[in-house]
Motif scaffolding. Structure first.
Motif, PDB file in Angstrom:
ATOM      1  N   VAL A 158     131.702  47.253  72.608  1.00  0.00           N
ATOM      2  CA  VAL A 158     130.495  46.446  72.470  1.00  0.00           C
ATOM      3  C   VAL A 158     130.019  46.516  71.035  1.00  0.00           C
ATOM      4  O   VAL A 158     129.703  47.589  70.526  1.00  0.00           O
ATOM      5  N   ASP A 159     129.976  45.365  70.368  1.00  0.00           N
ATOM      6  CA  ASP A 159     129.524  45.323  68.984  1.00  0.00           C
ATOM      7  C   ASP A 159     128.026  45.097  68.973  1.00  0.00           C
ATOM      8  O   ASP A 159     127.538  44.089  69.470  1.00  0.00           O
ATOM      9  N   PRO A 200     129.104  36.200  69.707  1.00  0.00           N
ATOM     10  CA  PRO A 200     130.278  36.686  70.438  1.00  0.00           C
ATOM     11  C   PRO A 200     130.275  38.206  70.517  1.00  0.00           C
ATOM     12  O   PRO A 200     129.807  38.899  69.607  1.00  0.00           O
ATOM     13  N   ALA A 201     130.789  38.714  71.620  1.00  0.00           N
ATOM     14  CA  ALA A 201     130.870  40.165  71.775  1.00  0.00           C
ATOM     15  C   ALA A 201     131.917  40.761  70.841  1.00  0.00           C
ATOM     16  O   ALA A 201     131.780  41.902  70.399  1.00  0.00           O
ATOM     17  N   TYR A 202     132.949  39.981  70.545  1.00  0.00           N
ATOM     18  CA  TYR A 202     134.066  40.471  69.729  1.00  0.00           C
ATOM     19  C   TYR A 202     134.399  39.427  68.669  1.00  0.00           C
ATOM     20  O   TYR A 202     134.220  38.228  68.877  1.00  0.00           O
ATOM     21  N   ASP A 203     134.913  39.888  67.547  1.00  0.00           N
ATOM     22  CA  ASP A 203     135.182  38.988  66.425  1.00  0.00           C
ATOM     23  C   ASP A 203     136.565  39.273  65.855  1.00  0.00           C
ATOM     24  O   ASP A 203     136.818  40.372  65.353  1.00  0.00           O
ATOM     25  N   LEU A 204     137.450  38.299  65.948  1.00  0.00           N
ATOM     26  CA  LEU A 204     138.788  38.411  65.350  1.00  0.00           C
ATOM     27  C   LEU A 204     139.017  37.288  64.336  1.00  0.00           C
ATOM     28  O   LEU A 204     140.157  36.884  64.098  1.00  0.00           O
ATOM     29  N   GLY A 242     134.061  35.914  75.338  1.00  0.00           N
ATOM     30  CA  GLY A 242     133.182  36.511  74.339  1.00  0.00           C
ATOM     31  C   GLY A 242     133.858  36.813  73.023  1.00  0.00           C
ATOM     32  O   GLY A 242     133.390  37.660  72.257  1.00  0.00           O
ATOM     33  N   LEU A 243     134.960  36.107  72.728  1.00  0.00           N
ATOM     34  CA  LEU A 243     135.752  36.399  71.535  1.00  0.00           C
ATOM     35  C   LEU A 243     135.680  35.236  70.556  1.00  0.00           C
ATOM     36  O   LEU A 243     135.929  34.085  70.916  1.00  0.00           O
ATOM     37  N   ALA A 244     135.346  35.520  69.308  1.00  0.00           N
ATOM     38  CA  ALA A 244     135.390  34.521  68.239  1.00  0.00           C
ATOM     39  C   ALA A 244     136.743  34.617  67.546  1.00  0.00           C
ATOM     40  O   ALA A 244     137.138  35.691  67.086  1.00  0.00           O
ATOM     41  N   ALA A 287     141.656  43.361  74.189  1.00  0.00           N
ATOM     42  CA  ALA A 287     141.719  43.012  75.612  1.00  0.00           C
ATOM     43  C   ALA A 287     141.255  41.578  75.839  1.00  0.00           C
ATOM     44  O   ALA A 287     141.851  40.820  76.624  1.00  0.00           O
ATOM     45  N   ALA A 288     140.164  41.159  75.137  1.00  0.00           N
ATOM     46  CA  ALA A 288     139.672  39.795  75.301  1.00  0.00           C
ATOM     47  C   ALA A 288     140.694  38.794  74.787  1.00  0.00           C
ATOM     48  O   ALA A 288     140.895  37.718  75.373  1.00  0.00           O
TER      49      ALA A 288
END
Length: 462
Positions: free
Chosen positions: A10-11, A105-109, A415-417, A454-455
């Motif tokens: 969780v960011d 977003p919860a996660y950022d790639l 929830g992933l960018a 995982a996302a």
């Protein structure tokens, strides 16, 4: 059973400085529980562990935990740590819904960033202190528009040793980011009568826009397995290339094409702008030296601290051919536009060896993430091929034809960018479009990496 924090990633999206840090952390944790991102029963990290992860004081985390325990959002038991309390939230009767900001977003790639949580704060602070102690009084004046001499001197030695760049301090100009350097160079090229600059089929539209803003026509060159094809350099007076690690495709420019680009510049009087944005990071190959080393009179070398340290420093540099120095200095203006203390600190950071140590540590961490990405793809999405992974901080994940936008939408649902390759394709490129994701595995902080991975795997086609 309570889930360990490391599996959640969780960011909290905190700014780790300022007088309201504890309130910001408290609010962020409360919203994570309220919004369901931290489910009831989830075990939180210890105050010491979370403080280290976020780069803040342990007391700040402990105070936030204590406040949320008192409010009933968290529960704490001796010997069991802190976890999310079982709680049903009932809104007050007749309460009007509060306007909600767009969900982050919860996660950022997304590519283009290092792990900002890994910025070497303590080492940078020590270098800052030493630089201030050693600086003469006149160091805090307006200064040379080329930049502070201690930094230019340190850069000349570092770039020669690490990237094979041939330079002396009088040919280096310090810029507030590579974009600043490109803006200066675009103005100089237009003033010299250059009308057209060639770029790669894939790249950053922000850079293309800066060059167009200087009055230049921007035309893309063909691209294939050997990298950018310089055969189209007919009408251009300059070319912008990412030779060591093409962004975003990830391939180095083939040695025959490197020679062809330099030959073109010598024959026509053209200028090569070499953007060496992440040259410090390579894993499975020998380093590819800077193109500038082949002809310092025809190649402008652009480097930056944005990937090795942090983009917020706004520190970059251009190593110029001798005949270009005066024109770029004049375009920059009479005053040095980059912060004195950051320049002096960067000089100390380089000369003390702290930068080398930080890069070695970061290289190991990013390589571990890259390996985890490749392993996860092999297990959960074997049809998705990762390319461009021998160096840098991102990978290109090739997707089945016609699925890029579908995967981006699925990633957003999880929830992933993440960015698709189409975002980086020049609108006039003749290269056949390819469906792919550009995954910045350097971007997430450590506590968010496993959740982001995982996302990503959940969004990919099986």
């Amino acid at each position: 059973m309570a889930k360990p924090w490391a599996t959640l990633g969780v960011d909290l999206h905190l700014e780790p400085t300022g007088p309201h840090l504890r309130r910001g952390l408290t609010d962020a944790l409360r919203e994570a529980v309220r919004g369901g991102r931290l489910a009831p029963g989830t075990r939180l990290p210890s105050s010491r562990a979370l403080a280290a992860d976020l780069g803040i004081a342990r007391n700040t985390v402990a105070d936030a935990y204590a406040e949320l325990v008192a409010e009933g959002w968290l529960s704490a038991r001796q010997g069991s740590g802190t976890s999310v309390a079982a709680r049903t939230v009932v809104p007050p009767a007749g309460a009007a819904p509060r306007p909600r900001a767009p969900a982050r977003p919860a996660y950022d790639l997304r590519p283009g960033f290092p792990d900002l949580s890994a910025f070497p704060r303590a080492q940078w602070a020590r270098a800052h202190r030493r630089a201030l102690d050693a600086a003469p009084y006149d160091a805090f004046g307006y200064g040379d528009p080329l930049g502070r001499l201690p930094l230019r001197t340190a850069l000349a030695g570092y770039l020669a040793r690490v990237r094979g760049v041939r330079a002396d301090p009088e040919r280096i100009v310090v810029c507030a980011g590579v974009a600043h350097g490109l803006k200066l160079l675009g103005a100089v090229l237009r003033a010299r009568g250059v009308h057209t600059i060639a770029v790669e089929s894939y790249g950053l539209d922000e850079h293309w826009a800066l060059l167009r803003g200087a009055g230049l026509r921007v035309v893309p060159l063909p691209f294939d397995a050997l990298g950018t094809d310089p055969g189209g350099l007919t009408d251009a007076g300059a070319v912008l290339l990412t030779t060591a690690h093409q962004f975003p495709m990830g391939v180095p420019l083939h040695h025959d094409r490197r020679a062809a680009v330099v030959d073109w510049a010598r024959r026509t009087g053209g200028l090569v702008l070499e953007d060496d944005y992440d040259g410090e990071f390579r894993y499975d190959r020998q380093p590819v030296g800077a193109l500038q080393g082949l002809d310092p009179d025809r190649v402008v070398y652009l480097g930056t601290a944005s990937k090795s340290l942090a983009p917020g420093l706004r520190l970059a540099w251009a190593v110029l051919p001798p005949g270009l120095v005066g024109e770029v200095a004049a375009a920059k203006g009479a005053l040095d536009t980059c912060g004195v203390t950051d320049q002096l600190t960067m000089a100390e950071f380089l000369t003390s060896g702290a930068h080398d140590r930080h890069v070695r540590s970061a290289r190991l961490r990013y390589r571990s993430r890259r390996d985890a990405l490749v392993a996860a793809l092999a297990e959960r999405a074997p049809e998705v091929r990762a390319t461009g992974i021998a160096a840098g901080l991102h990978a290109v994940l090739r997707l089945p034809p016609g699925t890029e936008q579908q995967v981006i939408r699925a990633a957003a649902w999880h929830g992933l960018a993440v960015h698709g390759l189409a975002r980086y394709r020049h609108p006039d490129a003749l290269t056949e479009p390819v469906d792919a994701l550009v995954v910045g595995y350097g971007t997430p902080p450590d506590h968010a990496w496993s959740g982001a991975l995982a996302a990503l795997c959940a969004a990919l086609p099986e």
